[in-house]
Design an enzyme around this catalytic site. Sequence first.
Site, short mmCIF file in Angstrom:
data_model
loop_
_atom_site.label_atom_id
_atom_site.label_comp_id
_atom_site.label_asym_id
_atom_site.label_seq_id
_atom_site.Cartn_x
_atom_site.Cartn_y
_atom_site.Cartn_z
N ARG A 203 0.83 -1.22 0.00
CA ARG A 203 0.00 0.00 0.00
C ARG A 203 0.86 1.27 0.00
NH1 ARG A 203 -4.73 -0.74 4.23
NH2 ARG A 203 -5.45 1.15 3.19
N ASP B 157 -15.18 3.09 3.66
CA ASP B 157 -15.01 1.66 3.96
C ASP B 157 -16.28 0.85 3.71
OD1 ASP B 157 -12.39 2.12 4.65
OD2 ASP B 157 -12.81 2.34 6.79
N ARG C 186 -13.31 -6.87 4.54
CA ARG C 186 -14.61 -6.29 4.18
C ARG C 186 -15.23 -6.97 2.96
NH1 ARG C 186 -14.88 -2.55 8.07
NH2 ARG C 186 -13.05 -1.24 8.43
C1 S3P Z 1 -9.15 5.45 8.55
C2 S3P Z 1 -9.24 6.23 7.42
C3 S3P Z 1 -9.63 5.72 6.10
C4 S3P Z 1 -10.27 4.33 6.20
C5 S3P Z 1 -9.54 3.43 7.13
C6 S3P Z 1 -9.49 4.02 8.53
C7 S3P Z 1 -8.74 6.07 9.83
O1 S3P Z 1 -8.47 5.62 5.29
O2 S3P Z 1 -10.36 3.74 4.93
O3 S3P Z 1 -10.16 2.15 7.19
O4 S3P Z 1 -8.94 5.47 10.90
O5 S3P Z 1 -8.21 7.18 9.78
P1 S3P Z 1 -7.93 6.85 4.40
O6 S3P Z 1 -7.47 7.89 5.32
O7 S3P Z 1 -6.83 6.27 3.57
O8 S3P Z 1 -9.10 7.28 3.57
#
Ligand code: S3P
Length: 446
Positions: free
Chosen positions: A122, A319, A399
């Site tokens: 990632r 999500d 998910r």
């Molecule tokens: C999260 C932010 C989101 C989300 C992740 C949790 C967080 O990601 O998809 O499951 O706790 O700040 P992004 O900041 O990459 O959008």
Amino acid sequence: MKNWIISSSEEISGDVQVASDKSISHRAVMLAALSDAECEISNFLDGEDCLATLAAFSAMGIKYERAGSNLKIYGKGLRGLTAPSSALDFGNSGTGMRLMMGVLAGQKFNSTLIGDSSLMKRPMRRVSEPLALMGAQILTTEKGTAPVQITGAALTAIDFSLPVASAQLKSALMFAALYADGTTTIRETLGVSRDHSERMFSAFALDIIEESTAEGKIIKVRGGKNPQACDVAVPGDISSAAFFIVAGLIAKTGKIVLRDVGINPTRAAVIDILKMMGGRIELRNIRNRAGEEVADIEVLPSELRGINIPAKFVPIAIDEFPILFIAASCATGITTAEKIGELRVKESDRLGLMEENLRRLGIECEAGLETMKIVGKAGNNGEFVAFRGGEIKTCGDHRIAMSFSVASLRAAAEIKIIDCENVATSFPNFLEIAQKTGLKIKEISE
Ligand code: S3P
């Protein structure tokens, strides 16, 4: 490998407590560990992601005690962490790794951050590059992925506009700001993202100012002050509740009530979207718990219709798209979503993988680089069933696994879901709750 076999069922009912909020649990551990004394975190999520964050702090000298879902952390202040003796392993957790980059950039020691095969793919430069503007010294691979090697450095405040609506990036910068000389300004101009960090920084008495302007939200964090110890009561996770909300909507009969779920408006757009689709969802007993809005959510079977999902909802329902795509498949008409390219860099390429799996179950859909179009099956022949049976590939994404288990409520035949182990990262007792409320799931080890 753990696989699930799910036979069709038509009813979902029960009164359940879903898993605790993952985003809030991560942040609570981080602020408690950096605080000036002991903090009690109640209803902590004992999922693998949050346990990895806890283990990272333990490897840096933080003591804690666990009793069930209660966690006591003995904070040692911003400068209380000690150098870890080996690489910190964040498992599957993007939130853990990215937020900790912010915590670790300004330390007086070096650290290396690693994760599982999904996390090691990632993008991490979206965090390391803005942190470098503050003076951080962070190395990633040539592809911008982990291992992330951090050489502790002195940080200075910056004024920065987020190039992506990401709470992980915003929060990493907020944590780094605590170690920086001066006041860091973060501009959230491309859409609002979840604000748990902002709320918790205030609860821990940090110097944070939030301003609403025409260009978006501005967050200012002044460095140098220890978080003041504070207890945190973690609500239920709306992202986990979403699987049972959609289950309750697409089931033929039954009624499901989900207790104590966080409905923070920067998180809960899944409810707005499903209501736009015709979902019968009621929020009851709305209250405030430790700075976060909480409610009991009551869901009844509904006739859903396809919609164009408004782009403003994307970052605040990010999500929930896999399960929203299941709902869209069971609706009448077409559902479209735009500006959802971020789904391609989650625990899996959720856009590509959902398209592949939905097609396998007979759903007409098309994913673009950042878009999705789904032709809902309901009403075609007045039929209730939307999916045919088949085998689902999850690429280890929790998910995706949970979403397709819910599809069994509208499936003509058995669905087999391959590689479901990672459900334990966010929702350790999903299987138990799913079975109790009516899904006919069996777990098999193969
Ligand atoms: C999260 C932010 C989101 C989300 C992740 C949790 C967080 O990601 O998809 O499951 O706790 O700040 P992004 O900041 O990459 O959008």
